[in-house]
Scaffold this motif. Sequence first.
Motif, PDB file in Angstrom:
ATOM      1  N   ILE A   1       0.860  -1.184   0.000  1.00  0.00           N
ATOM      2  CA  ILE A   1       0.000   0.000   0.000  1.00  0.00           C
ATOM      3  C   ILE A   1       0.895   1.233   0.000  1.00  0.00           C
ATOM      4  O   ILE A   1       1.827   1.330   0.801  1.00  0.00           O
ATOM      5  CB  ILE A   1      -0.930   0.017   1.235  1.00  0.00           C
ATOM      6  CG1 ILE A   1      -1.801  -1.239   1.251  1.00  0.00           C
ATOM      7  CG2 ILE A   1      -1.772   1.283   1.250  1.00  0.00           C
ATOM      8  CD1 ILE A   1      -2.576  -1.437   2.537  1.00  0.00           C
ATOM      9  N   ILE A   2       0.593   2.151  -0.898  1.00  0.00           N
ATOM     10  CA  ILE A   2       1.343   3.403  -0.973  1.00  0.00           C
ATOM     11  C   ILE A   2       0.342   4.553  -0.884  1.00  0.00           C
ATOM     12  O   ILE A   2      -0.643   4.590  -1.611  1.00  0.00           O
ATOM     13  CB  ILE A   2       2.132   3.519  -2.288  1.00  0.00           C
ATOM     14  CG1 ILE A   2       3.097   2.337  -2.445  1.00  0.00           C
ATOM     15  CG2 ILE A   2       2.902   4.839  -2.345  1.00  0.00           C
ATOM     16  CD1 ILE A   2       3.747   2.265  -3.812  1.00  0.00           C
ATOM     17  N   TRP A   3       0.601   5.474   0.021  1.00  0.00           N
ATOM     18  CA  TRP A   3      -0.205   6.684   0.156  1.00  0.00           C
ATOM     19  C   TRP A   3       0.744   7.864  -0.043  1.00  0.00           C
ATOM     20  O   TRP A   3       1.832   7.899   0.522  1.00  0.00           O
ATOM     21  CB  TRP A   3      -0.864   6.755   1.534  1.00  0.00           C
ATOM     22  CG  TRP A   3      -1.544   8.062   1.784  1.00  0.00           C
ATOM     23  CD1 TRP A   3      -2.567   8.602   1.069  1.00  0.00           C
ATOM     24  CD2 TRP A   3      -1.236   9.006   2.806  1.00  0.00           C
ATOM     25  NE1 TRP A   3      -2.929   9.830   1.583  1.00  0.00           N
ATOM     26  CE2 TRP A   3      -2.117  10.096   2.656  1.00  0.00           C
ATOM     27  CE3 TRP A   3      -0.298   9.048   3.828  1.00  0.00           C
ATOM     28  CZ2 TRP A   3      -2.099  11.208   3.482  1.00  0.00           C
ATOM     29  CZ3 TRP A   3      -0.274  10.161   4.661  1.00  0.00           C
ATOM     30  CH2 TRP A   3      -1.175  11.215   4.485  1.00  0.00           C
ATOM     31  N   GLY A   4       0.342   8.811  -0.854  1.00  0.00           N
ATOM     32  CA  GLY A   4       1.211   9.951  -1.101  1.00  0.00           C
ATOM     33  C   GLY A   4       0.459  11.120  -1.690  1.00  0.00           C
ATOM     34  O   GLY A   4      -0.762  11.091  -1.848  1.00  0.00           O
ATOM     35  N   GLY A   5       1.218  12.125  -2.036  1.00  0.00           N
ATOM     36  CA  GLY A   5       0.604  13.302  -2.624  1.00  0.00           C
ATOM     37  C   GLY A   5       1.616  14.396  -2.872  1.00  0.00           C
ATOM     38  O   GLY A   5       2.819  14.203  -2.733  1.00  0.00           O
ATOM     39  N   ALA A   6       1.079  15.556  -3.233  1.00  0.00           N
ATOM     40  CA  ALA A   6       1.936  16.689  -3.550  1.00  0.00           C
ATOM     41  C   ALA A   6       1.165  17.990  -3.386  1.00  0.00           C
ATOM     42  O   ALA A   6      -0.060  18.018  -3.498  1.00  0.00           O
ATOM     43  CB  ALA A   6       2.449  16.574  -4.978  1.00  0.00           C
ATOM     44  N   TYR A   7       1.913  19.051  -3.125  1.00  0.00           N
ATOM     45  CA  TYR A   7       1.367  20.409  -3.157  1.00  0.00           C
ATOM     46  C   TYR A   7       2.310  21.242  -4.020  1.00  0.00           C
ATOM     47  O   TYR A   7       3.526  21.251  -3.805  1.00  0.00           O
ATOM     48  CB  TYR A   7       1.273  21.020  -1.753  1.00  0.00           C
ATOM     49  CG  TYR A   7       0.839  22.466  -1.815  1.00  0.00           C
ATOM     50  CD1 TYR A   7      -0.494  22.796  -2.029  1.00  0.00           C
ATOM     51  CD2 TYR A   7       1.765  23.492  -1.709  1.00  0.00           C
ATOM     52  CE1 TYR A   7      -0.898  24.124  -2.119  1.00  0.00           C
ATOM     53  CE2 TYR A   7       1.374  24.819  -1.802  1.00  0.00           C
ATOM     54  CZ  TYR A   7       0.037  25.127  -2.002  1.00  0.00           C
ATOM     55  OH  TYR A   7      -0.355  26.435  -2.107  1.00  0.00           O
ATOM     56  N   ASN A   8       1.750  21.910  -5.011  1.00  0.00           N
ATOM     57  CA  ASN A   8       2.531  22.767  -5.896  1.00  0.00           C
ATOM     58  C   ASN A   8       1.833  24.109  -6.035  1.00  0.00           C
ATOM     59  O   ASN A   8       0.605  24.175  -6.061  1.00  0.00           O
ATOM     60  CB  ASN A   8       2.657  22.146  -7.296  1.00  0.00           C
ATOM     61  CG  ASN A   8       3.421  20.854  -7.263  1.00  0.00           C
ATOM     62  OD1 ASN A   8       4.610  20.833  -6.996  1.00  0.00           O
ATOM     63  ND2 ASN A   8       2.731  19.752  -7.508  1.00  0.00           N
ATOM     64  N   GLN A   9       2.633  25.152  -6.159  1.00  0.00           N
ATOM     65  CA  GLN A   9       2.080  26.479  -6.398  1.00  0.00           C
ATOM     66  C   GLN A   9       2.807  27.106  -7.579  1.00  0.00           C
ATOM     67  O   GLN A   9       4.036  27.061  -7.662  1.00  0.00           O
ATOM     68  CB  GLN A   9       2.239  27.375  -5.182  1.00  0.00           C
ATOM     69  CG  GLN A   9       1.573  28.726  -5.369  1.00  0.00           C
ATOM     70  CD  GLN A   9       1.710  29.601  -4.139  1.00  0.00           C
ATOM     71  OE1 GLN A   9       2.777  30.156  -3.906  1.00  0.00           O
ATOM     72  NE2 GLN A   9       0.644  29.703  -3.369  1.00  0.00           N
ATOM     73  N   TYR A  10       2.027  27.644  -8.497  1.00  0.00           N
ATOM     74  CA  TYR A  10       2.569  28.333  -9.664  1.00  0.00           C
ATOM     75  C   TYR A  10       2.115  29.784  -9.601  1.00  0.00           C
ATOM     76  O   TYR A  10       0.928  30.061  -9.412  1.00  0.00           O
ATOM     77  CB  TYR A  10       2.057  27.679 -10.954  1.00  0.00           C
ATOM     78  CG  TYR A  10       2.280  28.521 -12.170  1.00  0.00           C
ATOM     79  CD1 TYR A  10       3.529  28.584 -12.781  1.00  0.00           C
ATOM     80  CD2 TYR A  10       1.261  29.302 -12.706  1.00  0.00           C
ATOM     81  CE1 TYR A  10       3.744  29.375 -13.880  1.00  0.00           C
ATOM     82  CE2 TYR A  10       1.459  30.102 -13.810  1.00  0.00           C
ATOM     83  CZ  TYR A  10       2.710  30.133 -14.393  1.00  0.00           C
ATOM     84  OH  TYR A  10       2.919  30.931 -15.484  1.00  0.00           O
ATOM     85  N   ARG A  11       3.050  30.685  -9.757  1.00  0.00           N
ATOM     86  CA  ARG A  11       2.734  32.113  -9.848  1.00  0.00           C
ATOM     87  C   ARG A  11       3.325  32.624 -11.150  1.00  0.00           C
ATOM     88  O   ARG A  11       4.514  32.418 -11.408  1.00  0.00           O
ATOM     89  CB  ARG A  11       3.352  32.888  -8.691  1.00  0.00           C
ATOM     90  CG  ARG A  11       2.771  32.545  -7.358  1.00  0.00           C
ATOM     91  CD  ARG A  11       3.423  33.380  -6.290  1.00  0.00           C
ATOM     92  NE  ARG A  11       3.095  32.861  -4.989  1.00  0.00           N
ATOM     93  CZ  ARG A  11       3.595  33.321  -3.871  1.00  0.00           C
ATOM     94  NH1 ARG A  11       4.460  34.311  -3.882  1.00  0.00           N
ATOM     95  NH2 ARG A  11       3.249  32.792  -2.721  1.00  0.00           N
TER      96      ARG A  11
END
Length: 158
Positions: free
Chosen positions: A15-25
């Motif tokens: 089982i793999i749980w993950g994610g990401a947060y990205n911000q573009y300006r």
Amino acid sequence: MTYAFNYKPNDQLEIIWGGAYNQYRGKHYGEVIWAQYASTGFIDDKYYFGKSQKNDFSNFLKVDYKLDKWILMADVQYRNVDYRMYGDDDKVKNYNYHPKFNFLNPKAGATYLLNDHANIYASYAFAQKEPVRKDFIEKKQQTSRSNARKNAGYRNRV
């Protein structure tokens, strides 16, 4: 920023749980690069200017399960996009958009191991994506795009 956590309690389950947060300006502008009759303007003057910011957060959960000659896979992604754009464009003046999108993208598949070198597989996935900035400015498409994919095949490793 990305993150992932792996959990493998035995040889059959992962089982793999993950994610990401990205911000573009971004700054979007047009500059004068040449003018035959520019009475009050200068080279490099901006004739339109706009700003955009996109906050993109995603989370996913992936499960692989091995059972005899089968490998079963399930995956789901949740994605939240908060888009803000305002200013002027060469086609649109004084725009101000603040769309928000929430997506749920599932995927499932199965692989059957024929031998140590060959297998057959099948999968299904449904994905959604937000429109790009140009779609809002040109008012082409302001809703999400979706795509369903079915895939099947044979693999042979030599």
